[in-house]
Design a protein around this motif. Structure first.
Motif, PDB file in Angstrom:
ATOM      1  N   GLY A   1       0.804  -1.211   0.000  1.00 32.05           N
ATOM      2  CA  GLY A   1       0.000   0.000   0.000  1.00 32.05           C
ATOM      3  C   GLY A   1       0.841   1.266   0.000  1.00 32.05           C
ATOM      4  N   LEU A   2       1.918   1.272   0.780  1.00 30.82           N
ATOM      5  CA  LEU A   2       2.783   2.455   0.827  1.00 30.82           C
ATOM      6  C   LEU A   2       3.459   2.691  -0.519  1.00 30.82           C
ATOM      7  CD1 LEU A   2       4.362   2.083   4.377  1.00 30.82           C
ATOM      8  CD2 LEU A   2       2.931   3.978   3.600  1.00 30.82           C
ATOM      9  N   ALA A   3       3.861   1.613  -1.190  1.00 31.85           N
ATOM     10  CA  ALA A   3       4.496   1.770  -2.494  1.00 31.85           C
ATOM     11  C   ALA A   3       3.561   2.488  -3.457  1.00 31.85           C
ATOM     12  CB  ALA A   3       4.899   0.403  -3.050  1.00 31.85           C
ATOM     13  N   VAL A   4       2.265   2.190  -3.404  1.00 28.18           N
ATOM     14  CA  VAL A   4       1.280   2.858  -4.256  1.00 28.18           C
ATOM     15  C   VAL A   4       1.011   4.276  -3.765  1.00 28.18           C
ATOM     16  CG1 VAL A   4      -1.123   2.812  -5.046  1.00 28.18           C
ATOM     17  CG2 VAL A   4       0.208   0.689  -4.964  1.00 28.18           C
ATOM     18  N   ALA A   5       0.821   4.423  -2.450  1.00 30.28           N
ATOM     19  CA  ALA A   5       0.499   5.734  -1.882  1.00 30.28           C
ATOM     20  C   ALA A   5       1.619   6.737  -2.130  1.00 30.28           C
ATOM     21  CB  ALA A   5       0.226   5.599  -0.383  1.00 30.28           C
ATOM     22  N   TYR A   6       2.870   6.306  -2.020  1.00 29.84           N
ATOM     23  CA  TYR A   6       3.990   7.207  -2.255  1.00 29.84           C
ATOM     24  C   TYR A   6       3.988   7.731  -3.694  1.00 29.84           C
ATOM     25  CZ  TYR A   6       6.156   5.574   2.140  1.00 29.84           C
ATOM     26  OH  TYR A   6       6.425   5.288   3.465  1.00 29.84           O
ATOM     27  N   GLY A   7       3.417   6.940  -4.597  1.00 31.36           N
ATOM     28  CA  GLY A   7       3.391   7.350  -5.994  1.00 31.36           C
ATOM     29  C   GLY A   7       2.593   8.617  -6.243  1.00 31.36           C
ATOM     30  N   TYR A   8       1.665   8.943  -5.364  1.00 28.86           N
ATOM     31  CA  TYR A   8       0.892  10.176  -5.523  1.00 28.86           C
ATOM     32  C   TYR A   8       1.731  11.409  -5.185  1.00 28.86           C
ATOM     33  CZ  TYR A   8      -3.514   7.569  -5.989  1.00 28.86           C
ATOM     34  OH  TYR A   8      -4.519   6.748  -6.422  1.00 28.86           O
ATOM     35  N   GLY A   9       2.771  11.218  -4.367  1.00 34.18           N
ATOM     36  CA  GLY A   9       3.618  12.343  -3.992  1.00 34.18           C
ATOM     37  C   GLY A   9       3.049  13.231  -2.912  1.00 34.18           C
ATOM     38  N   ASP A  10       1.881  12.868  -2.380  1.00 38.19           N
ATOM     39  CA  ASP A  10       1.243  13.660  -1.322  1.00 38.19           C
ATOM     40  C   ASP A  10       1.636  13.126   0.052  1.00 38.19           C
ATOM     41  OD1 ASP A  10      -0.217  15.019  -3.342  1.00 38.19           O
ATOM     42  OD2 ASP A  10      -1.718  13.416  -3.344  1.00 38.19           O
ATOM     43  N   ALA A  11       1.277  13.875   1.086  1.00 38.57           N
ATOM     44  CA  ALA A  11       1.401  13.353   2.446  1.00 38.57           C
ATOM     45  C   ALA A  11       0.522  12.119   2.584  1.00 38.57           C
ATOM     46  CB  ALA A  11       0.988  14.412   3.461  1.00 38.57           C
ATOM     47  N   VAL A  12       0.885  11.218   3.489  1.00 43.36           N
ATOM     48  CA  VAL A  12       0.149   9.962   3.674  1.00 43.36           C
ATOM     49  C   VAL A  12      -0.329   9.862   5.117  1.00 43.36           C
ATOM     50  CG1 VAL A  12       0.316   7.439   3.697  1.00 43.36           C
ATOM     51  CG2 VAL A  12       1.396   8.747   1.846  1.00 43.36           C
ATOM     52  N   LEU A  13      -1.603   9.561   5.284  1.00 46.26           N
ATOM     53  CA  LEU A  13      -2.173   9.264   6.602  1.00 46.26           C
ATOM     54  C   LEU A  13      -2.569   7.793   6.613  1.00 46.26           C
ATOM     55  CD1 LEU A  13      -3.349   9.912   9.410  1.00 46.26           C
ATOM     56  CD2 LEU A  13      -5.458  10.643   8.249  1.00 46.26           C
ATOM     57  N   ILE A  14      -1.999   7.022   7.537  1.00 53.99           N
ATOM     58  CA  ILE A  14      -2.301   5.593   7.648  1.00 53.99           C
ATOM     59  C   ILE A  14      -3.394   5.395   8.694  1.00 53.99           C
ATOM     60  CG2 ILE A  14      -1.357   3.317   8.146  1.00 53.99           C
ATOM     61  CD1 ILE A  14       1.394   4.399   7.364  1.00 53.99           C
ATOM     62  N   LEU A  15      -4.405   4.627   8.336  1.00 52.28           N
ATOM     63  CA  LEU A  15      -5.498   4.307   9.252  1.00 52.28           C
ATOM     64  C   LEU A  15      -5.703   2.801   9.299  1.00 52.28           C
ATOM     65  CD1 LEU A  15      -8.214   6.921   8.146  1.00 52.28           C
ATOM     66  CD2 LEU A  15      -6.707   7.090  10.142  1.00 52.28           C
ATOM     67  N   ASP A  16      -6.111   2.281  10.454  1.00 58.84           N
ATOM     68  CA  ASP A  16      -6.653   0.934  10.494  1.00 58.84           C
ATOM     69  C   ASP A  16      -8.021   0.976   9.837  1.00 58.84           C
ATOM     70  OD1 ASP A  16      -4.432   0.034  11.792  1.00 58.84           O
ATOM     71  OD2 ASP A  16      -5.354  -0.078  13.783  1.00 58.84           O
ATOM     72  N   ASP A  17      -8.526  -0.179   9.408  1.00 63.38           N
ATOM     73  CA  ASP A  17      -9.796  -0.153   8.671  1.00 63.38           C
ATOM     74  C   ASP A  17     -11.001   0.135   9.557  1.00 63.38           C
ATOM     75  OD1 ASP A  17      -9.961  -2.581   9.992  1.00 63.38           O
ATOM     76  OD2 ASP A  17     -10.291  -3.801   8.208  1.00 63.38           O
ATOM     77  N   ASP A  18     -10.790   0.210  10.876  1.00 65.23           N
ATOM     78  CA  ASP A  18     -11.887   0.572  11.783  1.00 65.23           C
ATOM     79  C   ASP A  18     -11.617   1.913  12.467  1.00 65.23           C
ATOM     80  OD1 ASP A  18      -9.808  -0.379  13.365  1.00 65.23           O
ATOM     81  OD2 ASP A  18     -11.151  -1.151  14.907  1.00 65.23           O
ATOM     82  N   ASN A  19     -10.936   2.824  11.743  1.00 68.15           N
ATOM     83  CA  ASN A  19     -10.595   4.148  12.286  1.00 68.15           C
ATOM     84  C   ASN A  19     -11.302   5.273  11.514  1.00 68.15           C
ATOM     85  OD1 ASN A  19      -7.089   3.367  12.923  1.00 68.15           O
ATOM     86  ND2 ASN A  19      -8.842   3.121  14.261  1.00 68.15           N
ATOM     87  N   PRO A  20     -12.628   5.412  11.636  1.00 67.16           N
ATOM     88  CA  PRO A  20     -13.260   6.573  11.001  1.00 67.16           C
ATOM     89  C   PRO A  20     -12.706   7.856  11.611  1.00 67.16           C
ATOM     90  CG  PRO A  20     -14.781   5.515  12.530  1.00 67.16           C
ATOM     91  CD  PRO A  20     -13.595   4.608  12.405  1.00 67.16           C
ATOM     92  N   ILE A  21     -12.440   8.834  10.780  1.00 59.69           N
ATOM     93  CA  ILE A  21     -11.822  10.061  11.272  1.00 59.69           C
ATOM     94  C   ILE A  21     -12.887  11.117  11.561  1.00 59.69           C
ATOM     95  CG2 ILE A  21      -9.650   9.616  10.094  1.00 59.69           C
ATOM     96  CD1 ILE A  21     -10.491  11.626   7.951  1.00 59.69           C
ATOM     97  N   PRO A  22     -12.676  11.933  12.587  1.00 57.18           N
ATOM     98  CA  PRO A  22     -13.620  13.018  12.884  1.00 57.18           C
ATOM     99  C   PRO A  22     -13.509  14.108  11.826  1.00 57.18           C
ATOM    100  CG  PRO A  22     -11.729  13.150  14.338  1.00 57.18           C
ATOM    101  CD  PRO A  22     -11.576  11.871  13.567  1.00 57.18           C
ATOM    102  N   PRO A  23     -14.580  14.877  11.614  1.00 57.67           N
ATOM    103  CA  PRO A  23     -14.545  15.945  10.623  1.00 57.67           C
ATOM    104  C   PRO A  23     -13.402  16.927  10.897  1.00 57.67           C
ATOM    105  CG  PRO A  23     -16.798  15.579  11.374  1.00 57.67           C
ATOM    106  CD  PRO A  23     -15.912  14.750  12.257  1.00 57.67           C
ATOM    107  N   GLY A  24     -12.682  17.271   9.846  1.00 60.05           N
ATOM    108  CA  GLY A  24     -11.627  18.264   9.973  1.00 60.05           C
ATOM    109  C   GLY A  24     -10.292  17.734  10.426  1.00 60.05           C
ATOM    110  N   LEU A  25     -10.176  16.423  10.665  1.00 60.67           N
ATOM    111  CA  LEU A  25      -8.904  15.897  11.184  1.00 60.67           C
ATOM    112  C   LEU A  25      -7.745  16.165  10.229  1.00 60.67           C
ATOM    113  CD1 LEU A  25      -7.374  14.156  13.347  1.00 60.67           C
ATOM    114  CD2 LEU A  25      -7.735  12.227  11.799  1.00 60.67           C
ATOM    115  N   ILE A  26      -7.975  15.962   8.943  1.00 61.01           N
ATOM    116  CA  ILE A  26      -6.878  16.119   7.994  1.00 61.01           C
ATOM    117  C   ILE A  26      -6.401  17.566   7.935  1.00 61.01           C
ATOM    118  CG2 ILE A  26      -6.303  16.043   5.535  1.00 61.01           C
ATOM    119  CD1 ILE A  26      -7.834  13.425   5.361  1.00 61.01           C
ATOM    120  N   SER A  27      -7.322  18.518   7.914  1.00 58.95           N
ATOM    121  CA  SER A  27      -6.909  19.928   7.913  1.00 58.95           C
ATOM    122  C   SER A  27      -6.231  20.289   9.226  1.00 58.95           C
ATOM    123  CB  SER A  27      -8.107  20.838   7.656  1.00 58.95           C
ATOM    124  OG  SER A  27      -9.101  20.675   8.649  1.00 58.95           O
TER     125      SER A  27
END
Length: 356
Positions: free
Chosen positions: A77-103
């Protein structure tokens, strides 16, 4: 705001929890998703394919036909994600994020960068209440003590000399200051407390673009358990600090609980010996990888540390055998001892069967 790639790994029959995580990320307009389908059940795989098709351009699926473990899955997954060139946030599949977390993460990242010397790379770890170490740090416990398994000479988190010195142990937990590890930054209209830590979990780890450009990957031979610790060590060797952000949090939809199956005083035995035989593969991987990582940390250390390590190895293996007798499970203990020995010898790879 620049884009962020969110990476998550799913397996088995976990679509109900994964769906909530994906939906929460898609609510963030600047985020796209890479999902590693690590041997999911047919129904979950079909749901995921349908979801990806519905959100084409924002959701990419990396399909692994069978469960290969977390280390190979995150590496893919990281090999693919790095290809975008953006920052990467890793989550477990049961980690819904609260609104605004990324910003909020972006704001904390910017404020942290302004506090550190120019060119000093770092990653951020989001607080998770399910992590007992995160909770202890928030309550003021010493980071140096909590991560004592990384001390040269410790074995699988066990250090007999330190345990015997009760006074030292108490002082380390209740009085040692984390001030030398702390940063306070103002971001998003609030104040955030960061604590530098040596190890991070997969879920909640945020890698800015300058870290992504270095392309760090986990050691796939670890399979699972300890692979996130090894990845943290690899970041550290590249001069990348990890800061736990106590003020940004994600929750776990599923919390894995240890079944209480032993009667009487045997309930006081270590958690390892309160698991059913069906979970023995978990503990074999855990003990093997902990032993391997303990041995790796010993490379290049002084003779005194090597002697301490030998003492701790002998004591820990004897304890495992003793706990096996007390629990009425000597065969189970023998498996853990054999796994530990394999780790000490550097025998890694898919040694024990994984579910699915």
């Amino acid at each position: 705001m620049s884009a962020v790639t969110v990476l998550t790994v799913t397996y088995g029959d976990r679509w109900p929890t994964l769906r909530g995580t994906l939906a929460s990320v898609l609510d963030e307009p600047a985020a796209h998703i890479v999902v590693v389908a690590n041997g999911p059940r047919p129904a979950s795989a079909a749901e995921l394919r349908s979801f990806a098709a519905e959100h084409s351009g924002r959701v990419q699926v990396v399909a692994l036909e069978e469960n290969l473990g977390s280390a190979p899955a995150f590496a893919a997954g990281l090999a693919v994600a790095y290809g975008y060139g953006d920052a990467v946030l890793i989550l477990d599949d049961d980690n819904p994020i609260p609104p605004g977390l990324i910003s909020d993460l972006r704001s904390v990242e910017e404020a942290t960068r302004a506090k550190l010397p120019a060119g000093h790379p770092f990653a951020l770890e989001v607080f998770r209440g399910v992590n007992s170490v995160h909770r202890a740090i928030a309550e003021g416990a010493s980071v140096d003590y909590l991560f004592r398994e990384q001390r040269p000479g410790a074995f699988q988190g066990f250090d007999l000399p330190a345990l015997l010195n009760a006074r030292l142990r108490g002082r380390a937990v209740t009085h040692a200051s984390n001030a030398h590890r702390m940063l306070t930054v103002r971001a998003g209209g609030g104040t955030h407390t960061l604590v530098e830590i040596p190890n991070a979990m997969w879920g909640g780890l945020f890698l800015p673009e300058d870290v992504v450009s270095r392309g760090p990957l986990p050691k796939t031979e670890l399979v699972l358990y300890g692979d996130d610790n090894d990845f943290s060590t690899r970041l550290g060797k590249q001069g990348i600090a990890i800061y736990l952000c106590l003020d940004l949090a994600i929750e776990d939809t599923l919390v894995w609980k240890v079944p209480q199956r032993l009667p009487g005083l045997r309930r006081r035995l270590p958690t390892t010996f309160q698991l059913p035989d069906s979970d023995s593969w978990r503990m074999q991987y855990l003990h093997r990888n902990q032993a391997y990582l303990s041995r790796v940390r010993m490379e290049g250390t002084k003779p005194a540390s090597r002697l301490r390590f030998a003492l701790n190895v002998a004591a820990k293996l004897v304890l495992l055998a003793g706990f096996g007798v007390l629990a009425g499970r000597p065969g189970y203990a023998a498996k853990l001892i054999a796994a530990s020995t394999s780790g000490l010898r550097g025998k890694l790879g898919p040694s024990y069967p994984l579910p699915g």
